[in-house]
Every structure is written in C-alpha cells, then in structure tokens.
Write a protein that holds these residues in place. Structure first.
Motif, PDB file in Angstrom:
ATOM      1  N   GLN A 104     -23.897  29.993  43.548  1.00 18.83           N
ATOM      2  CA  GLN A 104     -24.229  29.724  42.148  1.00 18.83           C
ATOM      3  C   GLN A 104     -24.706  28.283  41.978  1.00 18.83           C
ATOM      4  N   LEU A 105     -23.985  27.344  42.572  1.00 12.56           N
ATOM      5  CA  LEU A 105     -24.345  25.934  42.445  1.00 12.56           C
ATOM      6  C   LEU A 105     -25.693  25.650  43.081  1.00 12.56           C
ATOM      7  N   ASP A 106     -25.965  26.312  44.191  1.00 14.57           N
ATOM      8  CA  ASP A 106     -27.229  26.118  44.887  1.00 14.57           C
ATOM      9  C   ASP A 106     -28.412  26.514  44.013  1.00 14.57           C
ATOM     10  N   GLU A 107     -28.218  27.528  43.185  1.00  8.81           N
ATOM     11  CA  GLU A 107     -29.274  27.974  42.276  1.00  8.81           C
ATOM     12  C   GLU A 107     -29.384  27.084  41.047  1.00  8.81           C
ATOM     13  N   LEU A 108     -28.251  26.547  40.593  1.00 10.51           N
ATOM     14  CA  LEU A 108     -28.232  25.781  39.347  1.00 10.51           C
ATOM     15  C   LEU A 108     -28.672  24.333  39.516  1.00 10.51           C
ATOM     16  N   LEU A 109     -28.446  23.755  40.689  1.00 13.71           N
ATOM     17  CA  LEU A 109     -28.617  22.310  40.871  1.00 13.71           C
ATOM     18  C   LEU A 109     -29.920  21.947  41.573  1.00 13.71           C
ATOM     19  N   PRO A 110     -30.519  20.812  41.198  1.00  7.83           N
ATOM     20  CA  PRO A 110     -31.649  20.285  41.973  1.00  7.83           C
ATOM     21  C   PRO A 110     -31.191  20.006  43.408  1.00  7.83           C
ATOM     22  N   PRO A 111     -32.097  20.052  44.382  1.00 10.86           N
ATOM     23  CA  PRO A 111     -31.706  19.942  45.795  1.00 10.86           C
ATOM     24  C   PRO A 111     -31.115  18.601  46.203  1.00 10.86           C
ATOM     25  N   GLY A 130     -22.747  29.922  51.799  1.00  7.94           N
ATOM     26  CA  GLY A 130     -23.058  30.442  50.474  1.00  7.94           C
ATOM     27  C   GLY A 130     -24.244  29.766  49.832  1.00  7.94           C
ATOM     28  N   ALA A 131     -24.588  28.558  50.294  1.00  6.23           N
ATOM     29  CA  ALA A 131     -25.709  27.800  49.729  1.00  6.23           C
ATOM     30  C   ALA A 131     -26.925  27.986  50.621  1.00  6.23           C
ATOM     31  N   ALA A 132     -27.568  29.129  50.490  1.00 11.26           N
ATOM     32  CA  ALA A 132     -28.647  29.492  51.420  1.00 11.26           C
ATOM     33  C   ALA A 132     -29.859  28.580  51.318  1.00 11.26           C
ATOM     34  N   ALA A 133     -30.184  28.112  50.118  1.00  8.53           N
ATOM     35  CA  ALA A 133     -31.396  27.315  49.925  1.00  8.53           C
ATOM     36  C   ALA A 133     -31.239  25.877  50.413  1.00  8.53           C
ATOM     37  N   HIS A 134     -30.127  25.231  50.049  1.00  4.84           N
ATOM     38  CA  HIS A 134     -29.957  23.813  50.390  1.00  4.84           C
ATOM     39  C   HIS A 134     -28.546  23.517  50.905  1.00  4.84           C
ATOM     40  N   PRO A 135     -28.194  24.078  52.062  1.00  9.74           N
ATOM     41  CA  PRO A 135     -26.867  23.799  52.634  1.00  9.74           C
ATOM     42  C   PRO A 135     -26.715  22.357  53.088  1.00  9.74           C
ATOM     43  N   GLU A 136     -27.838  21.662  53.269  1.00 10.47           N
ATOM     44  CA  GLU A 136     -27.791  20.285  53.781  1.00 10.47           C
ATOM     45  C   GLU A 136     -27.126  19.315  52.817  1.00 10.47           C
ATOM     46  N   ARG A 137     -27.023  19.674  51.516  1.00 11.56           N
ATOM     47  CA  ARG A 137     -26.418  18.751  50.537  1.00 11.56           C
ATOM     48  C   ARG A 137     -24.938  19.041  50.302  1.00 11.56           C
ATOM     49  N   CYS A 138     -24.352  19.913  51.129  1.00 10.58           N
ATOM     50  CA  CYS A 138     -22.936  20.278  50.993  1.00 10.58           C
ATOM     51  C   CYS A 138     -22.091  19.526  52.017  1.00 10.58           C
ATOM     52  N   VAL A 139     -20.970  18.978  51.574  1.00 10.54           N
ATOM     53  CA  VAL A 139     -20.141  18.146  52.446  1.00 10.54           C
ATOM     54  C   VAL A 139     -18.688  18.217  51.990  1.00 10.54           C
ATOM     55  N   LYS A 160     -24.887  22.449  58.940  1.00 12.46           N
ATOM     56  CA  LYS A 160     -26.189  22.233  58.312  1.00 12.46           C
ATOM     57  C   LYS A 160     -26.200  21.042  57.338  1.00 12.46           C
ATOM     58  N   THR A 161     -25.133  20.270  57.315  1.00 13.89           N
ATOM     59  CA  THR A 161     -25.094  19.089  56.442  1.00 13.89           C
ATOM     60  C   THR A 161     -25.979  17.993  57.026  1.00 13.89           C
ATOM     61  N   SER A 162     -26.785  17.365  56.181  1.00 15.44           N
ATOM     62  CA  SER A 162     -27.672  16.303  56.658  1.00 15.44           C
ATOM     63  C   SER A 162     -26.943  14.974  56.762  1.00 15.44           C
ATOM     64  N   GLU A 163     -27.432  14.124  57.639  1.00 17.26           N
ATOM     65  CA  GLU A 163     -26.883  12.772  57.755  1.00 17.26           C
ATOM     66  C   GLU A 163     -27.099  11.996  56.465  1.00 17.26           C
ATOM     67  N   ARG A 168     -24.852   9.232  51.813  1.00 18.57           N
ATOM     68  CA  ARG A 168     -24.764   9.067  50.360  1.00 18.57           C
ATOM     69  C   ARG A 168     -23.343   9.293  49.856  1.00 18.57           C
ATOM     70  N   ALA A 169     -22.674  10.322  50.382  1.00 16.11           N
ATOM     71  CA  ALA A 169     -21.299  10.595  49.966  1.00 16.11           C
ATOM     72  C   ALA A 169     -20.376   9.448  50.357  1.00 16.11           C
ATOM     73  N   THR A 170     -20.541   8.955  51.578  1.00 17.01           N
ATOM     74  CA  THR A 170     -19.721   7.839  52.047  1.00 17.01           C
ATOM     75  C   THR A 170     -19.935   6.607  51.186  1.00 17.01           C
ATOM     76  N   ASP A 171     -21.198   6.284  50.906  1.00 15.88           N
ATOM     77  CA  ASP A 171     -21.505   5.120  50.075  1.00 15.88           C
ATOM     78  C   ASP A 171     -20.949   5.273  48.669  1.00 15.88           C
ATOM     79  N   PHE A 172     -21.022   6.491  48.126  1.00 18.13           N
ATOM     80  CA  PHE A 172     -20.518   6.713  46.772  1.00 18.13           C
ATOM     81  C   PHE A 172     -19.016   6.481  46.704  1.00 18.13           C
ATOM     82  N   TYR A 173     -18.262   7.127  47.586  1.00 17.34           N
ATOM     83  CA  TYR A 173     -16.802   6.982  47.530  1.00 17.34           C
ATOM     84  C   TYR A 173     -16.396   5.523  47.763  1.00 17.34           C
ATOM     85  N   ALA A 174     -17.083   4.853  48.682  1.00 21.03           N
ATOM     86  CA  ALA A 174     -16.779   3.439  48.930  1.00 21.03           C
ATOM     87  C   ALA A 174     -17.079   2.588  47.701  1.00 21.03           C
ATOM     88  N   SER A 175     -18.127   2.944  46.953  1.00 26.79           N
ATOM     89  CA  SER A 175     -18.526   2.159  45.788  1.00 26.79           C
ATOM     90  C   SER A 175     -17.504   2.209  44.665  1.00 26.79           C
TER      91      SER A 175
END
Length: 324
Positions: A104-111, A130-139, A160-163, A168-175
């Motif tokens: 559901q989130l994969d369909e609702l959210l920008p990539p 479950g995120a067939a279109a953009h699994p790379e943004r899941c972490v 399938k998670t991208s570096e 970005r996730a690491t930088d966000f939590y650190a921020s």
C-alpha cells in the motif's frame, strides 16, 4: 543522483509504545508528525503519552521548533502519508501484515520517500517483498525502547535496499541526536537484542540453578559491568582491561580463561517450572514497588546518565578540533 532533500515531515504508522515514543522524539526535535492507527482511542492514548514524556524531553533539551501542536492524527493511511518525507512503521510483527502494508505504501508514496520499519524480529529482505515497485527505499530503523530516551537506532538494509537509502536514514537519525549503528548482515534480533538475549540466557540459568537470586544477579550486573557499559562498550573496555598493553595484552591474558568459561555457560529450558522459579525470585526482589515506581526510578537515573554523557561529548568534541 544523491538525494539531499531535508526530512521535515514524518508519518508514524502504529501508535503503540514504540510509535508513541518515536512521535514524542520527533516532535521534540521540531519535526512535523502525522500519526495513524485504527485502534480504539489511539489518538487520545498517543497525546497522553507525548504529554507525559514531554518533561523528560524538555530536560534533555527541546529544539527551537519543538511543539506538541505539530502532531496531527488521522485513521486514514493515505491521508497520513500525504506529503511526508519519511515513514516510521511500527506495525505488528507479522510478515503478512507488513508485506501488505508496504504494498500500500509503495503505491501511495513518491519513490524518494524512505519507509523505515521499527521491526525487531523480521528481516527487511522479507518485508520489502511487498514493495514491488520501489523496494530500494525500504530499510530497518530499529530503535531501543523507549526511543525518545534511548538514542540507539539499528540500520539494517534488505537484499534490495539501496546504499543511498541507508545513508539518508543514517544521516536523518544522527541529525536528531540518535546513535545509528549500521548492521552489515541481516540477523534475527539484529545486534542489541542478540546481546541482551545472550546475557539473559546466562542470567536465567544462574537463577534457575539456585546459584544466585534475581536480586543479587541484578545487583551484580547493575553495580558491576553495567556501570562500565553505561560509559563504554565491551570492546573498548577490553582494550582498557589490558592495561598499558591494550587489547593485545587483554587477549594474551584472558582469552584462555574466557574460552574455559564459555564451555560452562548454561542453556536453560524455559519450562513452566523454570519460569515460575524466575518469576518468584523477581517478585521477591520487587517487593511492594509498583511498575510505575520502578519505571520512574529507571528513567530518572537514565536521564542523568544521558545528560552526563551528552555533556562529556560536547566538551570532548571541541578539544578534538583544537588538537587537530
């Protein structure tokens, strides 16, 4: 292309203990939060949690834009994720539920919107199917409970998670003042819970075997190695334990005895009888203290330790810069 879009608006999915604690932290850091949960009275329970947590967050230091009024609530998933920069998902630990939700989130959210899961037991490789279109943004962005007080966040990518997502996730939590740890391989329980589990196994064994009571094993931990662990981790303490010779001398001196101790460590079976023995010993330790009283004691001491470590970090950092 590197994504440098700032993360300012967060969607919280699931407002149980972890989701409510994340909400409190994000608000304290001046972020906009939209929370969603279909449970009865979810909004009232969430707002009560945030209000209760606010004095502790104020004590630790609120950001300039911090405000409880930055919290919005809706039971509608699509509305909750509209215009957000990151989703912090805290749903039930069921793979069928999470895969359907991620679809559901994969369909609702920008990539480019990160979907981070607080899951402590499921792997992202399974969840992101479950995120067939953009699994790379899941972490996995797994906190240590309660995340509004405990800074640890374990970052674990799936197959399938991208570096870029991990960065970005690491930088966000650190921020926002958290302490992200990159877990390079998927493991059940990630890292911190595995460490807890290894220690708990021996604790339960010692109490069940009558070697020590629950009260005394807790004293041995909290007034012994626990004091040191609140300052430095195991590897750094081993380095200090080697004296002037450091970690090299530590292994020369203690590797033999440690290996011998490992052979005698227990593997208790948590049968009903063993559980009763552990439970009775814990209640003897607790006495007349309530859960609320114990939580208040824990949190007050914890806040003091966090304040001390934060103050120390602020004084050490300028000295490092000056030395450089």
């Amino acid at each position: 292309m590197t994504n440098t879009k700032p993360i300012r608006r967060i969607a919280i999915i699931g407002t149980g203990v972890i989701g409510a604690s994340w909400t409190s932290l994000f608000l304290a850091r001046g972020l906009q939060v939209v929370a969603t949960d279909i449970a009865p009275n979810a909004e009232a329970s969430l707002r009560k949690f945030v209000e209760t947590a606010w004095p502790a967050l104020r004590r630790l230091g609120l950001s300039k834009r911090a405000s409880q009024s930055n919290l919005k609530f809706t039971a509608d998933l699509a509305q909750a994720v509209t215009g957000v920069d990151l989703v912090q998902e805290n749903g039930p630990e069921r793979i069928d539920f999470k895969q359907k939700l991620y679809g559901q989130l994969d369909e609702l959210l920008p990539p480019d919107v990160i979907i981070a899961s607080s899951s402590s037991g499921l792997t992202m490789s399974e969840i992101q199917k479950g995120a067939a279109a953009h699994p790379e943004r899941c972490v996995i962005g797994h906190p240590f409970n309660p995340p509004h007080l405990i800074p640890l966040v374990e970052i674990v990518g799936g197959a399938k998670t991208s570096e870029e997502t991990i960065r970005r996730a690491t930088d966000f939590y650190a921020s926002i003042g958290q302490r992200p740890v990159r877990v390079n391989k998927e493991m059940p329980g990630h890292v911190a819970n595995r460490l807890q589990g290894a220690l708990a196994r021996e604790v339960y064994y010692l109490v069940a075997e009558g070697v020590v009571s629950a009260a005394d094993v807790d004293t041995a931990l909290s007034w012994g190695p626990g004091l040191r662990w609140g300052v430095m981790g195991n590897m750094m303490l081993n380095h200090l334990g080697g004296g002037p010779g450091g970690i090299e001398h530590f292994f020369q001196q203690f590797s033999g005895p440690m290996a011998a101790w490992w052979k005698t460590l227990g593997s208790p079976v948590l049968s009903p009888e063993t559980q009763k023995k552990l439970i009775d010993s814990v209640h003897a330790e607790v006495g007349s203290q309530t859960i609320e009283e114990l939580e208040a004691e824990r949190d007050d001491i914890l806040l003091g330790l966090i304040e001390l470590r934060t103050k120390r970090a602020k004084t050490v950092a300028p000295n490092k810069v000056a030395a450089e």
